[in-house]
Motif scaffolding. Structure first.
Motif, short mmCIF file in Angstrom:
data_model
loop_
_atom_site.label_atom_id
_atom_site.label_comp_id
_atom_site.label_asym_id
_atom_site.label_seq_id
_atom_site.Cartn_x
_atom_site.Cartn_y
_atom_site.Cartn_z
N GLN A 50 -5.65 -1.98 -0.26
CA GLN A 50 -6.39 -3.10 0.32
C GLN A 50 -6.11 -3.20 1.82
O GLN A 50 -7.00 -3.48 2.62
CB GLN A 50 -6.02 -4.39 -0.38
N SER A 51 -4.85 -2.99 2.19
CA SER A 51 -4.46 -2.86 3.59
C SER A 51 -4.17 -1.39 3.87
O SER A 51 -4.09 -0.57 2.96
CB SER A 51 -3.24 -3.72 3.89
N GLU A 93 0.81 -1.22 0.00
CA GLU A 93 0.00 0.00 0.00
C GLU A 93 0.84 1.27 0.00
O GLU A 93 0.37 2.32 -0.45
CB GLU A 93 -0.95 0.02 1.21
N GLN A 107 -5.25 -4.98 8.42
CA GLN A 107 -5.48 -5.85 7.27
C GLN A 107 -6.85 -5.58 6.65
O GLN A 107 -7.73 -4.98 7.29
CB GLN A 107 -5.38 -7.32 7.69
N PRO A 108 -7.09 -6.06 5.40
CA PRO A 108 -8.36 -5.78 4.70
C PRO A 108 -9.60 -6.17 5.48
O PRO A 108 -10.59 -5.44 5.50
CB PRO A 108 -8.23 -6.59 3.41
#
Length: 538
Positions: A477-478, A453, A534-535
Motif C-alpha cells: 500500500q505504501s 511493506e 504514502q498510498p
C-alpha cells in the motif's frame, strides 16, 4: 492480531542465562528478561526468541535437553514464566521458544530406558546399529567429534549423534517419537508461546524421511497442523541451512514452515560486506525462491553459533575468512567464524550501523542477537562457539550490571579487557549519546517496525549506479526505497535512482542531508538513506 504477524515483527534473540541475573546466583533468568522488556520495546522489538529454558545438564547451552516440559530451575518458576508472557503481551511482544527435536541429552529418561532394555519401547526412540553405518553424514563439529557413532557398553550397540556424543539423535521416522514431540508442543502452546524455532530442522526432516529430505517433509506438515490447530497464529521458524532451491521443500504450499532461517543470504551478506560491494547480496536474493503465501524468510547478521560459511564457494569462503577472521583461532570447525559482528568490523560504529540498516532493508523478518545493538565483542579465550556467548553488558558497574554474584559464579566470564570491555562499552554509556550505536540501532529498528511493506510487499533491486551501493524498493500500500553504501568512501548515486526517488520523502539517514532537490543524491562512507511514499502519493 493476524496469522501473518511474523512478516511485520522484529525478533530479538536472548540467551536467558546471559541476559540479566535478577537474584544474584550468577545465572540470568526469566525475571531478568521481564525487567528489561521496556528496554526491548523502545527498540521496536515485537518477538522474543528465547534459547532453551528446559531442564538440562547444560553441556551444550541447554540444547542437551533432559526434560522438554520442565523449566530449568535456574531460570525461575512456572509463575515467572507466566509473568513473562503477561508482561510481554502488555507491550505487544510475543515469545518464541526453541523446539529441539533432532536429539536429546543422554540423560533424558527416554535414553536412559533405551540403554537399559533392548526391548523397551524407548529403544526405537533413537537410532542404533551393531556397527557404524556410513549414511553420508559427517559430524557437525568435526574438530570435536571424529564420528557420528558412539559405542554404548550398557546398550551393547552404537547410537548415532550428528552433534555431540552426549546428544543422541532421535528416530523421527518413529511415529511414537513424533507423537511425543506433539505433546511437548501442545504443553507450551497451552502456556502461551507464539511459536517455535525448530533447531536443526533440515537434519530432523532427513531423519524423519530415513535419510531422504523429500520423504521427510511430512514431519513439518504434521507439526504445523498441530500447532495451528491449538493456536492459528502459531509460527514455526526452521533452522534450514540448505541450497536455495531446496527451500521449497520446507515451505510446501505454506503448510510447513512459516519462516525459514536463510543461511544462504546470510553467507552472501558477509561476502558483500567483506568486498564492500553489493553484488553478492543481490545475486543471493535473486536466486532464492519466492516463498508461498503463509511463509517467508528470517534474516540476521550473527547468531549464537559460529558464522557458518558453507553456502559460499571455497574461494569465497577464504575471502571472507581473510577479511573477518585472519587468525586461525578466530575460526571454527573448518567452515566458520567464531566472532561477534563488532570485532569483525573493527568496532567501527558507522560500519556496524550500516550493517544493521542493510539487514533491516532485506525482504524477510530481521533477527537481532542480544548485545548487537551496543556492539558487544567476543571472548576468543573461550572454546568453540562459547566465544560469542558472554553476559550482556548493561553498565560499567560490577559484572557489567549483569549480576551481583561473585565473578567465579557467573554463567560465563564478563568481557573486561580490550576495546569491547564492559567499562566503556555498555547500555548506560550509550543511552544518552545520540551518535552511539544503540541510538542509531533504535532509529533503524523503530523505522523498520513501521514499514509493513518491507515484510508484506513485493521487492525489486534498483540500479544504484555504483557497485558499493545496495538499493531496494518494497511496494505494498505504501512504498519504501532503502539505500546502503557498503564502502567506507562517499558515493554519488546514479541519475536513474535519483529519478526513481521523485515523490518520496526521507524517513531515515545515517546523518543530516540538506542537498537541494536538483543535486544528485549522495551517501557518506557506510551511509544509508531510506525514503517512503504514502498510498495517496502512489
Amino acid at each position: 492480531m493476524s496469522a501473518d504477524w511474523y512478516r511485520r515483527t522484529l525478533i530479538y534473540q536472548i540467551d536467558p542465562s546471559l541476559f540479566l541475573d535478577s537474584n544474584g546466583d550468577g545465572c540470568g533468568d526469566l525475571r531478568g528478561v521481564i525487567d528489561r522488556l521496556d528496554y526491548l520495546q523502545t527498540m521496536g522489538v515485537g518477538t522474543l526468541w528465547l534459547l532453551p529454558i528446559f531442564a538440562s545438564p547444560f553441556r551444550d547451552a541447554g540444547y542437551d535437553i533432559s526434560d522438554h516440559r520442565q523449566l530449568e530451575p535456574r531460570f525461575g518458576s512456572e509463575e515467572d514464566w507466566r509473568l513473562l508472557l503477561r508482561e510481554a503481551d502488555k507491550r505487544g511482544i510475543r515469545v518464541v521458544l526453541e523446539l529441539v527435536l533432532q536429539h536429546t541429552s543422554n540423560q533424558h529418561p527416554w535414553f536412559v530406558q533405551a540403554r537399559r532394555d533392548r526391548h523397551s519401547r524407548y529403544r526405537d526412540y533413537y537410532i542404533w546399529s551393531d556397527q557404524p553405518v556410513d549414511d553420508g553424514n559427517q559430524p557437525i563439529f568435526p574438530s570435536v567429534e571424529d564420528s557420528i557413532w558412539q559405542w554404548d557398553e550398557r546398550a551393547g550397540q552404537f547410537y548415532r549423534h550428528l552433534f555431540y556424543r552426549h546428544e543422541p539423535d532421535l528416530n523421527l521416522a518413529n511415529p511414537a517419537v513424533v507423537a511425543e514431540i506433539e505433546q511437548i508442543m501442545g504443553y507450551w502452546l497451552d502456556l502461551g508461546v507464539a511459536g517455535f524455532r525448530l533447531d536443526a530442522a533440515s537434519h530432523a526432516v532427513e531423519q524423519a524421511g530415513g535419510g531422504d529430505e523429500e520423504q521427510g517433509v511430512w514431519l513439518l506438515e504434521r507439526l504445523s497442523t498441530l500447532a495451528r490447530r491449538i493456536n492459528p497464529e502459531c509460527v514455526l521458524m526452521g533452522e534450514v541451512d540448505v541450497e536455495p532451491e531446496r527451500f521449497v521443500h520446507y515451505f510446501g504450499d505454506g503448510n510447513r514452515l512459516a519462516l525459514a532461517l536463510d543461511f544462504w543470504v546470510n553467507n552472501h551478506l558477509f561476502l558483500a560486506l567483506a568486498r564492500g560491494q553489493a553484488e553478492p547480496l543481490i545475486r543471493a536474493l535473486h536466486r532464492r525462491p519466492t516463498p508461498p503465501d503463509g511463509a517467508s524468510y528470517a534474516v540476521w547478521l550473527r547468531n549464537h553459533d559460529e558464522l557458518d560459511l558453507e553456502r559460499l564457494t571455497e574461494r569465497e569462503r577464504k575471502e571472507v575468512m581473510e577479511v573477518f577472521a585472519p587468525d586461525p583461532h578466530m575460526r571454527a570447525y573448518g567452515r566458520g567464524i567464531r566472532r561477534r559482528l563488532a570485532p569483525m568490523l573493527r568496532g567501527d560504529v558507522a560500519h556496524q550501523a550500516l550493517a544493521q540498516a542493510l539487514l533491516a532493508s532485506l525482504p524477510g523478518t530481521p533477527i537481532l542477537r542480544y548485545g548487537e545493538e551496543i556492539g558487544m565483542g567476543d571472548d576468543l579465550r573461550r572454546p568453540e562457539r562459547l566465544s560469542v556467548r558472554t553476559p550482556m553488558q548493561w553498565s560499567a558497574e560490577r559484572n557489567a550490571g549483569f549480576s551481583t554474584a561473585a565473578s567465579a559464579r557467573l554463567a560465563a566470564p564478563i568481557i573486561d579487557q580490550g576495546p569491547f570491555a564492559f567499562a566503556q562499552l555498555n547500555v548506560v554509556a550509550q543511552q544518552a549519546d545520540d551518535l552511539s550505536l544503540l541510538s542509531r540501532c533504535r532509529r533503524i529498528l523503530q523505522a523498520r517496525a513501521n514499514l509493513a511493506e518491507v515484510g508484506e510487499g513485493q521487492w525489486q533491486i534498483l540500479d544504484s549506479g555504483h557497485p558499493a551501493v545496495f538499493a531496494i524498493v518494497h511496494r505494498a500500500q505504501s512504498s519504501s526505497v532503502m539505500i546502503c553504501n557498503l564502502s567506507g568512501k562517499p558515493v554519488r548515486l546514479g541519475d536513474e535512482l535519483n529519478a526513481t526517488l521523485k515523490g518520496y520523502e526521507p524517513i531515515l539517514a545515517d546523518r543530516n542531508h540538506a542537498a537541494p532537490e536538483h543535486e544528485s543524491l549522495t551517501l557518506a562512507g557506510f551511509g544509508y538513506r531510506w525514503f517512503r511514499r504514502q498510498p495517496s502519493e502512489l
